[in-house]
Design an enzyme around this catalytic site. Structure first.
Site, PDB file in Angstrom:
ATOM      1  N   PHE A 257      49.167  36.636  41.861  1.00  0.00           N
ATOM      2  CA  PHE A 257      48.970  36.109  40.512  1.00  0.00           C
ATOM      3  C   PHE A 257      48.719  34.612  40.571  1.00  0.00           C
ATOM      4  O   PHE A 257      49.467  33.861  41.189  1.00  0.00           O
ATOM      5  CB  PHE A 257      50.188  36.416  39.627  1.00  0.00           C
ATOM      6  CG  PHE A 257      49.976  36.007  38.212  1.00  0.00           C
ATOM      7  CD1 PHE A 257      49.147  36.744  37.379  1.00  0.00           C
ATOM      8  CD2 PHE A 257      50.581  34.860  37.697  1.00  0.00           C
ATOM      9  CE1 PHE A 257      48.917  36.346  36.061  1.00  0.00           C
ATOM     10  CE2 PHE A 257      50.369  34.467  36.383  1.00  0.00           C
ATOM     11  CZ  PHE A 257      49.540  35.210  35.571  1.00  0.00           C
ATOM     12  N   ILE A 258      47.656  34.156  39.922  1.00  0.00           N
ATOM     13  CA  ILE A 258      47.316  32.735  39.934  1.00  0.00           C
ATOM     14  C   ILE A 258      47.171  32.178  38.509  1.00  0.00           C
ATOM     15  O   ILE A 258      46.941  32.929  37.564  1.00  0.00           O
ATOM     16  CB  ILE A 258      46.027  32.475  40.742  1.00  0.00           C
ATOM     17  CG1 ILE A 258      44.874  33.294  40.163  1.00  0.00           C
ATOM     18  CG2 ILE A 258      46.201  32.803  42.218  1.00  0.00           C
ATOM     19  CD1 ILE A 258      43.567  32.845  40.684  1.00  0.00           C
TER      20      ILE A 258
ATOM     21  N   ASP B  63      40.094  41.559  38.651  1.00  0.00           N
ATOM     22  CA  ASP B  63      41.301  42.060  39.311  1.00  0.00           C
ATOM     23  C   ASP B  63      41.123  43.573  39.508  1.00  0.00           C
ATOM     24  O   ASP B  63      40.539  44.001  40.497  1.00  0.00           O
ATOM     25  CB  ASP B  63      42.483  41.689  38.405  1.00  0.00           C
ATOM     26  CG  ASP B  63      43.833  42.077  38.964  1.00  0.00           C
ATOM     27  OD1 ASP B  63      44.007  42.042  40.182  1.00  0.00           O
ATOM     28  OD2 ASP B  63      44.734  42.406  38.180  1.00  0.00           O
TER      29      ASP B  63
ATOM     30  N   GLY C 209      40.160  33.335  29.211  1.00  0.00           N
ATOM     31  CA  GLY C 209      40.295  32.753  30.555  1.00  0.00           C
ATOM     32  C   GLY C 209      39.080  32.048  31.114  1.00  0.00           C
ATOM     33  O   GLY C 209      39.214  31.091  31.872  1.00  0.00           O
TER      34      GLY C 209
ATOM     35  N   ASP D 284      45.854  31.865  32.640  1.00  0.00           N
ATOM     36  CA  ASP D 284      47.126  31.598  31.960  1.00  0.00           C
ATOM     37  C   ASP D 284      48.283  32.450  32.433  1.00  0.00           C
ATOM     38  O   ASP D 284      48.115  33.488  33.065  1.00  0.00           O
ATOM     39  CB  ASP D 284      46.945  31.843  30.465  1.00  0.00           C
ATOM     40  CG  ASP D 284      46.792  33.328  30.138  1.00  0.00           C
ATOM     41  OD1 ASP D 284      45.968  33.994  30.800  1.00  0.00           O
ATOM     42  OD2 ASP D 284      47.509  33.830  29.255  1.00  0.00           O
TER      43      ASP D 284
ATOM     44  N   ARG E 139      46.715  26.916  31.083  1.00  0.00           N
ATOM     45  CA  ARG E 139      45.262  27.034  31.273  1.00  0.00           C
ATOM     46  C   ARG E 139      44.640  25.680  31.615  1.00  0.00           C
ATOM     47  O   ARG E 139      43.564  25.618  32.171  1.00  0.00           O
ATOM     48  CB  ARG E 139      44.581  27.535  29.989  1.00  0.00           C
ATOM     49  CG  ARG E 139      44.897  28.966  29.626  1.00  0.00           C
ATOM     50  CD  ARG E 139      43.931  29.447  28.548  1.00  0.00           C
ATOM     51  NE  ARG E 139      44.393  30.641  27.873  1.00  0.00           N
ATOM     52  CZ  ARG E 139      44.192  31.884  28.304  1.00  0.00           C
ATOM     53  NH1 ARG E 139      43.545  32.101  29.423  1.00  0.00           N
ATOM     54  NH2 ARG E 139      44.641  32.910  27.625  1.00  0.00           N
TER      55      ARG E 139
ATOM     56  N   LYS F  88      39.625  39.647  43.248  1.00  0.00           N
ATOM     57  CA  LYS F  88      40.674  40.212  44.105  1.00  0.00           C
ATOM     58  C   LYS F  88      40.189  41.587  44.578  1.00  0.00           C
ATOM     59  O   LYS F  88      40.485  42.601  43.931  1.00  0.00           O
ATOM     60  CB  LYS F  88      41.974  40.380  43.304  1.00  0.00           C
ATOM     61  CG  LYS F  88      42.584  39.098  42.736  1.00  0.00           C
ATOM     62  CD  LYS F  88      43.865  39.430  41.967  1.00  0.00           C
ATOM     63  CE  LYS F  88      44.438  38.262  41.222  1.00  0.00           C
ATOM     64  NZ  LYS F  88      45.533  38.624  40.289  1.00  0.00           N
TER      65      LYS F  88
ATOM     66  N   GLU G  97      33.078  35.499  33.957  1.00  0.00           N
ATOM     67  CA  GLU G  97      34.493  35.875  33.966  1.00  0.00           C
ATOM     68  C   GLU G  97      35.291  34.876  34.799  1.00  0.00           C
ATOM     69  O   GLU G  97      34.743  34.252  35.712  1.00  0.00           O
ATOM     70  CB  GLU G  97      34.654  37.269  34.598  1.00  0.00           C
ATOM     71  CG  GLU G  97      34.925  38.377  33.608  1.00  0.00           C
ATOM     72  CD  GLU G  97      36.295  38.298  32.945  1.00  0.00           C
ATOM     73  OE1 GLU G  97      36.886  37.205  32.823  1.00  0.00           O
ATOM     74  OE2 GLU G  97      36.775  39.356  32.511  1.00  0.00           O
ATOM     75  N   ASP G  98      36.563  34.742  34.479  1.00  0.00           N
ATOM     76  CA  ASP G  98      37.423  33.900  35.302  1.00  0.00           C
ATOM     77  C   ASP G  98      37.809  34.644  36.577  1.00  0.00           C
ATOM     78  O   ASP G  98      37.738  34.109  37.670  1.00  0.00           O
ATOM     79  CB  ASP G  98      38.676  33.454  34.521  1.00  0.00           C
ATOM     80  CG  ASP G  98      39.407  34.601  33.828  1.00  0.00           C
ATOM     81  OD1 ASP G  98      38.913  35.748  33.852  1.00  0.00           O
ATOM     82  OD2 ASP G  98      40.479  34.346  33.251  1.00  0.00           O
TER      83      ASP G  98
HETATM   84  P1  IMP Z   1      41.029  43.281  35.190  1.00  0.00           P
HETATM   85  O1  IMP Z   1      40.517  44.032  33.998  1.00  0.00           O
HETATM   86  O2  IMP Z   1      42.239  43.957  35.805  1.00  0.00           O
HETATM   87  O3  IMP Z   1      39.958  43.023  36.238  1.00  0.00           O
HETATM   88  O4  IMP Z   1      41.611  41.932  34.689  1.00  0.00           O
HETATM   89  C1  IMP Z   1      40.819  40.948  34.251  1.00  0.00           C
HETATM   90  C2  IMP Z   1      41.553  39.951  33.379  1.00  0.00           C
HETATM   91  O5  IMP Z   1      42.973  39.900  33.632  1.00  0.00           O
HETATM   92  C3  IMP Z   1      41.037  38.607  33.750  1.00  0.00           C
HETATM   93  O6  IMP Z   1      39.878  38.299  33.030  1.00  0.00           O
HETATM   94  C4  IMP Z   1      42.218  37.711  33.445  1.00  0.00           C
HETATM   95  O7  IMP Z   1      42.180  37.345  32.081  1.00  0.00           O
HETATM   96  C5  IMP Z   1      43.423  38.564  33.713  1.00  0.00           C
HETATM   97  N1  IMP Z   1      43.941  38.306  35.085  1.00  0.00           N
HETATM   98  C6  IMP Z   1      43.753  39.045  36.196  1.00  0.00           C
HETATM   99  N2  IMP Z   1      44.362  38.512  37.279  1.00  0.00           N
HETATM  100  C7  IMP Z   1      44.942  37.360  36.827  1.00  0.00           C
HETATM  101  C8  IMP Z   1      45.704  36.318  37.482  1.00  0.00           C
HETATM  102  O8  IMP Z   1      45.994  36.320  38.685  1.00  0.00           O
HETATM  103  N3  IMP Z   1      46.115  35.298  36.674  1.00  0.00           N
HETATM  104  C9  IMP Z   1      45.829  35.218  35.341  1.00  0.00           C
HETATM  105  N4  IMP Z   1      45.105  36.166  34.702  1.00  0.00           N
HETATM  106  C10 IMP Z   1      44.670  37.227  35.428  1.00  0.00           C
HETATM  107 MG    MG Z   2      39.741  37.153  31.385  1.00  0.00          MG
END
Ligand code: IMP
Ligand code: MG
Length: 181
Positions: A156-157, A107, A48, A163, A169, A135, A103-104
């Site tokens: 969700f974006i 979450d 991402g 993606d 993407r 977030k 990081e993108d």
């Molecule tokens: P986390 O471990 O829950 O913080 O998730 C991180 C990863 O989940 C990110 O690096 C993204 O690849 C994916 N992700 C989280 N939220 C989104 C979203 O809204 N759209 C797309 N990918 C997401």
């Molecule tokens: Mg990611």
């Protein structure tokens, strides 16, 4: 750009390319102001973050900075699986170096936490994280990213690297999943 429907889900415009680029520039100058060594190592989290990393890394304008890549996966469709798996590791020696993870989006923060653990174990001088999107309401991990482009609600974006099961993407703007009324 208007609405976009993919895999039966409808998305609407959220952040424009020009707004994204303005925040990329701001984040780059914040990181630059905090760096204390001339050759920091940036670690782009695939897949991402690759587009954000390309723009951020160039915006830094630091000729001695280096970039490398690591790969983690946690999402299936539009939700976190609750499990973070490492798909590709680091080959560099990072001992004593200033490391900035790119990081993108953060979450739940589980990927971020796992990454920090993996990198800290290799004894760098410091580890910080820059995330284009954050977030805060979804965060369950104990650490937030030090540098954030946009704080957004827990929706969700897609686009600008983010993606939906591998697709979209390459959208220049970021779009958000439309609420079903
Ligand atoms: P986390 O471990 O829950 O913080 O998730 C991180 C990863 O989940 C990110 O690096 C993204 O690849 C994916 N992700 C989280 N939220 C989104 C979203 O809204 N759209 C797309 N990918 C997401
Ligand atoms: Mg990611």
């Amino acid at each position: 750009m208007n609405e976009l429907t993919i895999n039966g889900l409808t998305f609407e415009p959220y952040l424009k390319e020009s707004e994204i680029m303005a925040q990329v520039e701001r984040v780059a100058s914040e990181i630059k102001a905090d760096l204390t060594t001339p050759n920091p190592l940036f670690v782009c989290v695939l897949n991402g973050a690759f587009i954000f990393a390309a723009d951020l890394f160039r915006a830094l304008e630091l000729p001695e900075a280096e970039i490398t890549f690591i790969r983690f996966k946690s999402y299936e469709g539009t939700a976190s699986t609750g499990e973070v798996t490492q798909k590709m590791g680091l080959t560099e020696d990072i001992e004593g170096r200033e490391v900035v993870i790119i990081e993108d989006i953060v979450d739940t923060g589980m990927t971020a936490q796992k990454l920090r653990e993996v990198l800290q174990a290799r004894r760098p001088k410091s580890v910080k994280m820059a995330s284009l999107l954050f977030k805060p309401a979804s965060l369950t991990a104990s650490v937030a990213p030090e540098y954030v482009g946009f704080e957004i609600p827990s929706k969700f974006i897609i686009g600008y690297g983010l993606d939906l099961d591998g697709a979209v993407r390459n959208l220049r703007d970021i779009m958000v999943l439309k609420e079903t009324k």
